[in-house]
Structures are given as structure tokens and as C-alpha cells.
Write a protein that holds these residues in place. Structure first.
Motif, mmCIF file in Angstrom:
data_model
loop_
_atom_site.group_PDB
_atom_site.id
_atom_site.type_symbol
_atom_site.label_atom_id
_atom_site.label_comp_id
_atom_site.label_asym_id
_atom_site.label_seq_id
_atom_site.Cartn_x
_atom_site.Cartn_y
_atom_site.Cartn_z
ATOM 1 N N ALA A 69 19.134 3.074 -13.417
ATOM 2 C CA ALA A 69 19.741 3.353 -14.715
ATOM 3 C C ALA A 69 18.780 3.003 -15.851
ATOM 4 C CB ALA A 69 21.030 2.553 -14.865
ATOM 5 N N PHE A 70 17.685 2.335 -15.513
ATOM 6 C CA PHE A 70 16.683 1.917 -16.496
ATOM 7 C C PHE A 70 15.408 1.591 -15.736
ATOM 8 C CE2 PHE A 70 18.707 -1.875 -14.974
ATOM 9 C CZ PHE A 70 17.680 -2.793 -14.856
ATOM 10 N N HIS A 71 14.333 1.321 -16.468
ATOM 11 C CA HIS A 71 13.123 0.846 -15.803
ATOM 12 C C HIS A 71 12.569 -0.384 -16.512
ATOM 13 C CE1 HIS A 71 10.876 3.397 -18.782
ATOM 14 N NE2 HIS A 71 10.036 2.378 -18.714
ATOM 15 N N LEU A 72 11.876 -1.183 -15.736
ATOM 16 C CA LEU A 72 11.135 -2.320 -16.262
ATOM 17 C C LEU A 72 9.703 -1.859 -16.488
ATOM 18 C CD1 LEU A 72 12.464 -5.019 -13.772
ATOM 19 C CD2 LEU A 72 13.141 -4.732 -16.173
ATOM 20 N N ASN A 73 9.089 -2.307 -17.565
ATOM 21 C CA ASN A 73 7.719 -1.914 -17.890
ATOM 22 C C ASN A 73 6.706 -2.747 -17.120
ATOM 23 O OD1 ASN A 73 8.740 -0.132 -19.797
ATOM 24 N ND2 ASN A 73 8.438 -1.536 -21.506
ATOM 25 N N ALA A 74 5.573 -2.135 -16.808
ATOM 26 C CA ALA A 74 4.445 -2.836 -16.197
ATOM 27 C C ALA A 74 3.153 -2.276 -16.778
ATOM 28 C CB ALA A 74 4.454 -2.665 -14.686
ATOM 29 N N ALA A 75 2.231 -3.144 -17.115
ATOM 30 C CA ALA A 75 0.938 -2.694 -17.628
ATOM 31 C C ALA A 75 0.071 -2.151 -16.488
ATOM 32 C CB ALA A 75 0.225 -3.844 -18.341
ATOM 33 N N ASP A 76 0.178 -2.769 -15.312
ATOM 34 C CA ASP A 76 -0.610 -2.362 -14.144
ATOM 35 C C ASP A 76 0.367 -2.117 -12.989
ATOM 36 O OD1 ASP A 76 -2.096 -2.451 -11.671
ATOM 37 O OD2 ASP A 76 -3.752 -3.395 -12.765
ATOM 38 N N ILE A 77 0.601 -0.854 -12.671
ATOM 39 C CA ILE A 77 1.625 -0.503 -11.681
ATOM 40 C C ILE A 77 1.261 -1.004 -10.280
ATOM 41 C CG2 ILE A 77 0.788 1.824 -11.099
ATOM 42 C CD1 ILE A 77 4.460 0.834 -11.783
ATOM 43 N N ARG A 78 -0.018 -0.988 -9.939
ATOM 44 C CA ARG A 78 -0.418 -1.475 -8.610
ATOM 45 C C ARG A 78 -0.190 -2.976 -8.473
ATOM 46 N NH1 ARG A 78 -2.431 2.116 -5.394
ATOM 47 N NH2 ARG A 78 -3.345 4.024 -6.193
ATOM 48 N N LYS A 79 -0.529 -3.731 -9.505
ATOM 49 C CA LYS A 79 -0.300 -5.178 -9.463
ATOM 50 C C LYS A 79 1.193 -5.486 -9.399
ATOM 51 C CE LYS A 79 -4.521 -6.859 -11.600
ATOM 52 N NZ LYS A 79 -5.125 -7.545 -12.753
ATOM 53 N N ALA A 80 2.003 -4.717 -10.120
ATOM 54 C CA ALA A 80 3.452 -4.920 -10.082
ATOM 55 C C ALA A 80 3.987 -4.662 -8.682
ATOM 56 C CB ALA A 80 4.137 -4.009 -11.099
#
Length: 116
Positions: A69-80
Motif C-alpha cells: 500500500a506504500f513503499h519505504l525509501n532507500a538510497a541504495d536498493i542493493r544495500k537495503a
């Protein structure tokens, strides 16, 4: 003039056990889990911007998020992705288009992480 603002205030996530959900979400988001559980069923996560409230009163098998229903932000998707994988979080997808992935919380709610 429209009295409804073009803002999202808070997202409520249905959880079966408020204490376990508080501990799990605080762990993966890097928050201390020392906030107060309100009215025996609500926990407000200390988010920046739009809020997230865990709510055990609205939980049922029918109310869990089967799609994000939403997303959390990440600066680096691989690290997340690696971070959640290392915490043994249930990853629902691989990284898609080098931009996003989904995971599930212990109740089965689907949450998206997106490179922003």
C-alpha cells in the motif's frame, strides 16, 4: 476551496501482536522500541514525513496488505536488500528493474522498498 489536503498523514498496518510487531519494525528500521503502546493496540513508528501506525485492533486475515500500500525509501536498493536479507526478513521478490523489491512482515503484510 477543498477542505481535504493533498497530504497523506498516516498509514495503518494491521498486526496480530502489537508488542512483537513494534519490536520487529523498530529492529528493521533502526529505531529504539521504547515508545508507548497506546490504548493497548497502537504503536506509532517515529517516521520522517508520512507516519506509520501499527494497529492490532484492525488485524484479521482479510486486512493484511497482500500488495504493498506504500513503499519505504532507500538510497541504495542493493544495500537495503542485503540488509533485510541479513536480518532474515521474508523477501517476497528479488530487486526488480534495479529499483524496487517487496518483503513481508511477520503477519504477511507486503511492504515495498524503492530506490528514491
Amino acid at each position: 476551496m477543498n477542505p481535504i489536503l493533498n497530504e497523506v498523514g498516516t498509514i495503518f498496518i494491521p498486526v496480530s501482536d502489537i508488542e512483537k510487531a513494534r519490536d520487529w519494525y523498530c529492529d528493521i528500521l533502526g529505531f529504539p522500541n521504547d515508545g508507548e503502546i497506546l490504548f493497548d493496540h497502537l504503536y506509532v513508528l517515529p517516521m520522517k514525513g508520512t507516519g506509520i501506525v501499527l494497529d492490532s485492533k484492525i488485524y484479521s486475515e482479510q486486512t493484511i496488505f497482500r500488495t504493498p500500500a506504500f513503499h519505504l525509501n532507500a538510497a541504495d536498493i542493493r544495500k537495503a536488500y542485503e540488509y533485510l536479507s541479513g536480518k532474515q526478513v521474508d523477501l517476497a521478490t528479488a530487486i526488480e528493474h534495479e529499483h524496487w523489491f517487496n518483503f513481508r512482515d511477520p503477519d504477511g503484510n507486503h511492504i515495498m522498498v524503492c530506490k528514491c
